[in-house]
Design a protein around this motif. Structure first.
Motif, PDB file in Angstrom:
ATOM      1  N   ASP A 112       0.851  -1.186   0.000  1.00  0.00           N
ATOM      2  CA  ASP A 112       0.000   0.000   0.000  1.00  0.00           C
ATOM      3  C   ASP A 112       0.887   1.235   0.000  1.00  0.00           C
ATOM      4  OD1 ASP A 112      -2.500  -1.312   0.212  1.00  0.00           O
ATOM      5  OD2 ASP A 112      -2.335  -1.421   2.386  1.00  0.00           O
ATOM      6  N   PHE A 113       0.450   2.291  -0.706  1.00  0.00           N
ATOM      7  CA  PHE A 113       1.090   3.592  -0.559  1.00  0.00           C
ATOM      8  C   PHE A 113       0.635   4.157   0.780  1.00  0.00           C
ATOM      9  CE2 PHE A 113       0.676   3.851  -5.421  1.00  0.00           C
ATOM     10  CZ  PHE A 113       1.895   3.230  -5.619  1.00  0.00           C
ATOM     11  N   SER A 114       1.389   5.083   1.374  1.00  0.00           N
ATOM     12  CA  SER A 114       0.997   5.644   2.668  1.00  0.00           C
ATOM     13  C   SER A 114      -0.342   6.371   2.567  1.00  0.00           C
ATOM     14  CB  SER A 114       2.086   6.560   3.218  1.00  0.00           C
ATOM     15  OG  SER A 114       2.401   7.556   2.279  1.00  0.00           O
ATOM     16  N   SER A 115      -0.655   6.921   1.403  1.00  0.00           N
ATOM     17  CA  SER A 115      -1.974   7.466   1.093  1.00  0.00           C
ATOM     18  C   SER A 115      -2.150   7.343  -0.419  1.00  0.00           C
ATOM     19  CB  SER A 115      -2.093   8.930   1.551  1.00  0.00           C
ATOM     20  OG  SER A 115      -1.136   9.724   0.892  1.00  0.00           O
ATOM     21  N   PRO A 116      -3.397   7.291  -0.898  1.00  0.00           N
ATOM     22  CA  PRO A 116      -3.596   7.115  -2.344  1.00  0.00           C
ATOM     23  C   PRO A 116      -2.928   8.237  -3.141  1.00  0.00           C
ATOM     24  CG  PRO A 116      -5.661   6.825  -1.167  1.00  0.00           C
ATOM     25  CD  PRO A 116      -4.664   7.350  -0.171  1.00  0.00           C
ATOM     26  N   LEU A 117      -2.371   7.887  -4.286  1.00  0.00           N
ATOM     27  CA  LEU A 117      -1.778   8.855  -5.206  1.00  0.00           C
ATOM     28  C   LEU A 117      -2.744   9.038  -6.366  1.00  0.00           C
ATOM     29  CD1 LEU A 117       1.876   7.465  -5.212  1.00  0.00           C
ATOM     30  CD2 LEU A 117       0.916   9.300  -3.803  1.00  0.00           C
ATOM     31  N   THR A 118      -2.926  10.275  -6.806  1.00  0.00           N
ATOM     32  CA  THR A 118      -3.922  10.575  -7.827  1.00  0.00           C
ATOM     33  C   THR A 118      -3.277  10.908  -9.160  1.00  0.00           C
ATOM     34  OG1 THR A 118      -5.425  11.417  -6.137  1.00  0.00           O
ATOM     35  CG2 THR A 118      -5.880  12.070  -8.403  1.00  0.00           C
ATOM     36  N   ILE A 119      -3.851  10.336 -10.214  1.00  0.00           N
ATOM     37  CA  ILE A 119      -3.469  10.634 -11.592  1.00  0.00           C
ATOM     38  C   ILE A 119      -4.680  11.308 -12.239  1.00  0.00           C
ATOM     39  CG2 ILE A 119      -3.025   9.599 -13.858  1.00  0.00           C
ATOM     40  CD1 ILE A 119      -0.578   9.411 -12.195  1.00  0.00           C
ATOM     41  N   GLU A 120      -4.462  12.476 -12.855  1.00  0.00           N
ATOM     42  CA  GLU A 120      -5.571  13.160 -13.521  1.00  0.00           C
ATOM     43  C   GLU A 120      -5.146  13.807 -14.836  1.00  0.00           C
ATOM     44  OE1 GLU A 120      -9.069  16.437 -12.514  1.00  0.00           O
ATOM     45  OE2 GLU A 120      -7.495  16.072 -11.049  1.00  0.00           O
ATOM     46  N   PHE A 121      -3.964  14.387 -14.867  1.00  0.00           N
ATOM     47  CA  PHE A 121      -3.575  15.192 -16.016  1.00  0.00           C
ATOM     48  C   PHE A 121      -2.476  14.541 -16.836  1.00  0.00           C
ATOM     49  CE2 PHE A 121      -5.146  18.173 -12.765  1.00  0.00           C
ATOM     50  CZ  PHE A 121      -6.253  18.643 -13.453  1.00  0.00           C
ATOM     51  N   ASN A 122      -2.438  14.893 -18.115  1.00  0.00           N
ATOM     52  CA  ASN A 122      -1.419  14.406 -19.030  1.00  0.00           C
ATOM     53  C   ASN A 122      -0.025  14.660 -18.449  1.00  0.00           C
ATOM     54  OD1 ASN A 122      -0.156  13.433 -21.331  1.00  0.00           O
ATOM     55  ND2 ASN A 122      -0.379  15.351 -22.450  1.00  0.00           N
ATOM     56  N   GLY A 123       0.800  13.643 -18.429  1.00  0.00           N
ATOM     57  CA  GLY A 123       2.174  13.769 -17.949  1.00  0.00           C
ATOM     58  C   GLY A 123       2.356  13.468 -16.471  1.00  0.00           C
ATOM     59  N   GLU A 124       1.268  13.411 -15.697  1.00  0.00           N
ATOM     60  CA  GLU A 124       1.408  13.034 -14.286  1.00  0.00           C
ATOM     61  C   GLU A 124       1.822  11.573 -14.203  1.00  0.00           C
ATOM     62  OE1 GLU A 124      -1.527  15.854 -11.698  1.00  0.00           O
ATOM     63  OE2 GLU A 124      -2.367  13.971 -12.412  1.00  0.00           O
ATOM     64  N   GLY A 125       2.608  11.245 -13.209  1.00  0.00           N
ATOM     65  CA  GLY A 125       3.055   9.866 -13.094  1.00  0.00           C
ATOM     66  C   GLY A 125       3.211   9.409 -11.659  1.00  0.00           C
ATOM     67  N   ILE A 126       3.332   8.112 -11.528  1.00  0.00           N
ATOM     68  CA  ILE A 126       3.599   7.474 -10.241  1.00  0.00           C
ATOM     69  C   ILE A 126       4.844   6.622 -10.421  1.00  0.00           C
ATOM     70  CG2 ILE A 126       2.777   5.798  -8.532  1.00  0.00           C
ATOM     71  CD1 ILE A 126      -0.092   6.686  -9.220  1.00  0.00           C
ATOM     72  N   ALA A 127       5.859   6.890  -9.619  1.00  0.00           N
ATOM     73  CA  ALA A 127       7.102   6.130  -9.674  1.00  0.00           C
ATOM     74  C   ALA A 127       7.108   5.106  -8.544  1.00  0.00           C
ATOM     75  CB  ALA A 127       8.303   7.058  -9.548  1.00  0.00           C
ATOM     76  N   VAL A 128       7.431   3.866  -8.889  1.00  0.00           N
ATOM     77  CA  VAL A 128       7.446   2.766  -7.931  1.00  0.00           C
ATOM     78  C   VAL A 128       8.810   2.078  -8.011  1.00  0.00           C
ATOM     79  CG1 VAL A 128       6.444   0.516  -7.360  1.00  0.00           C
ATOM     80  CG2 VAL A 128       4.963   2.375  -8.128  1.00  0.00           C
ATOM     81  N   THR A 129       9.395   1.842  -6.857  1.00  0.00           N
ATOM     82  CA  THR A 129      10.608   1.029  -6.777  1.00  0.00           C
ATOM     83  C   THR A 129      10.219  -0.273  -6.095  1.00  0.00           C
ATOM     84  OG1 THR A 129      11.977   3.011  -6.606  1.00  0.00           O
ATOM     85  CG2 THR A 129      12.997   0.918  -5.956  1.00  0.00           C
ATOM     86  N   PRO A 130       9.966  -1.327  -6.899  1.00  0.00           N
ATOM     87  CA  PRO A 130       9.544  -2.601  -6.310  1.00  0.00           C
ATOM     88  C   PRO A 130      10.629  -3.173  -5.401  1.00  0.00           C
ATOM     89  CG  PRO A 130       9.222  -2.593  -8.689  1.00  0.00           C
ATOM     90  CD  PRO A 130      10.038  -1.398  -8.354  1.00  0.00           C
ATOM     91  N   ARG A 131      10.199  -3.729  -4.269  1.00  0.00           N
ATOM     92  CA  ARG A 131      11.145  -4.344  -3.336  1.00  0.00           C
ATOM     93  C   ARG A 131      10.495  -5.521  -2.642  1.00  0.00           C
ATOM     94  NH1 ARG A 131      14.062  -0.933  -0.594  1.00  0.00           N
ATOM     95  NH2 ARG A 131      13.539   0.763  -1.952  1.00  0.00           N
ATOM     96  N   LEU A 132      11.341  -6.439  -2.224  1.00  0.00           N
ATOM     97  CA  LEU A 132      10.910  -7.583  -1.435  1.00  0.00           C
ATOM     98  C   LEU A 132      11.919  -7.743  -0.316  1.00  0.00           C
ATOM     99  CD1 LEU A 132       8.917  -9.928  -1.077  1.00  0.00           C
ATOM    100  CD2 LEU A 132      10.397 -11.300  -2.532  1.00  0.00           C
ATOM    101  N   THR A 133      11.428  -7.848   0.914  1.00  0.00           N
ATOM    102  CA  THR A 133      12.274  -7.920   2.089  1.00  0.00           C
ATOM    103  C   THR A 133      12.037  -9.233   2.830  1.00  0.00           C
ATOM    104  OG1 THR A 133      12.182  -5.521   2.316  1.00  0.00           O
ATOM    105  CG2 THR A 133      12.895  -6.769   4.253  1.00  0.00           C
TER     106      THR A 133
END
Length: 139
Positions: A112-133
């Motif tokens: 889970d993200f600490s709070s939801p991230l919103t995508i609405e406009f052209n060019g907005e993005g969400i960056a994720v660094t996948p990890r397993l611990t």
């Protein structure tokens, strides 16, 4: 007698787990809302509503392309992946990411993200660094 997996053994196990091809997805439903710990452990890929904003597509995570670090905890990290919108649209909240095994689509883990991230406009993005611990259950 209790099995003890030493730090270098943890890294070897993590390397073996991460040698498989996975797929990275964003999800837009609050999948854990109101669930007990046991119910969360029983989630499957069918419980996640995958993001579908304009320009979204899941990302392939190639087996063996992870960087692992020994120690306690032992951590595997994949290169940052960016999900970007290609058009203005209705706002879409993304609650986190989940990882499925590419061969059969089975859910492997999610975060889970600490709070939801919103995508609405052209060019907005969400960056994720996948990890397993992997960490010892106790000292």
């Amino acid at each position: 007698m209790t099995l003890v997996v030493v730090n270098q053994g943890e890294e070897d196990l993590l390397d073996a787990i991460l040698a498989v091809n996975y797929t990275l997805h964003l999800y837009k439903n609050d999948v854990t809302d109101g669930l007990s710990a046991g119910q969360i452990e029983a989630l499957t890929e069918a419980d996640f509503t995958e993001a579908d904003f304009t320009g979204y597509s899941s990302k392939a995570l190639t087996g063996g392309s992870w960087t692992t670090t020994a120690g306690d905890p032992c951590v595997g990290v994949y290169a940052q992946q960016t999900f970007a919108s290609t058009a203005d649209q209705s706002a879409q909240g993304c609650y986190g990411y989940y990882v499925t095994r590419t061969s059969d689509g089975a859910l492997q883990w999610f975060e889970d993200f600490s709070s939801p991230l919103t995508i609405e406009f052209n060019g907005e993005g969400i960056a994720v660094t996948p990890r397993l611990t992997l960490a010892d259950a106790g000292d």
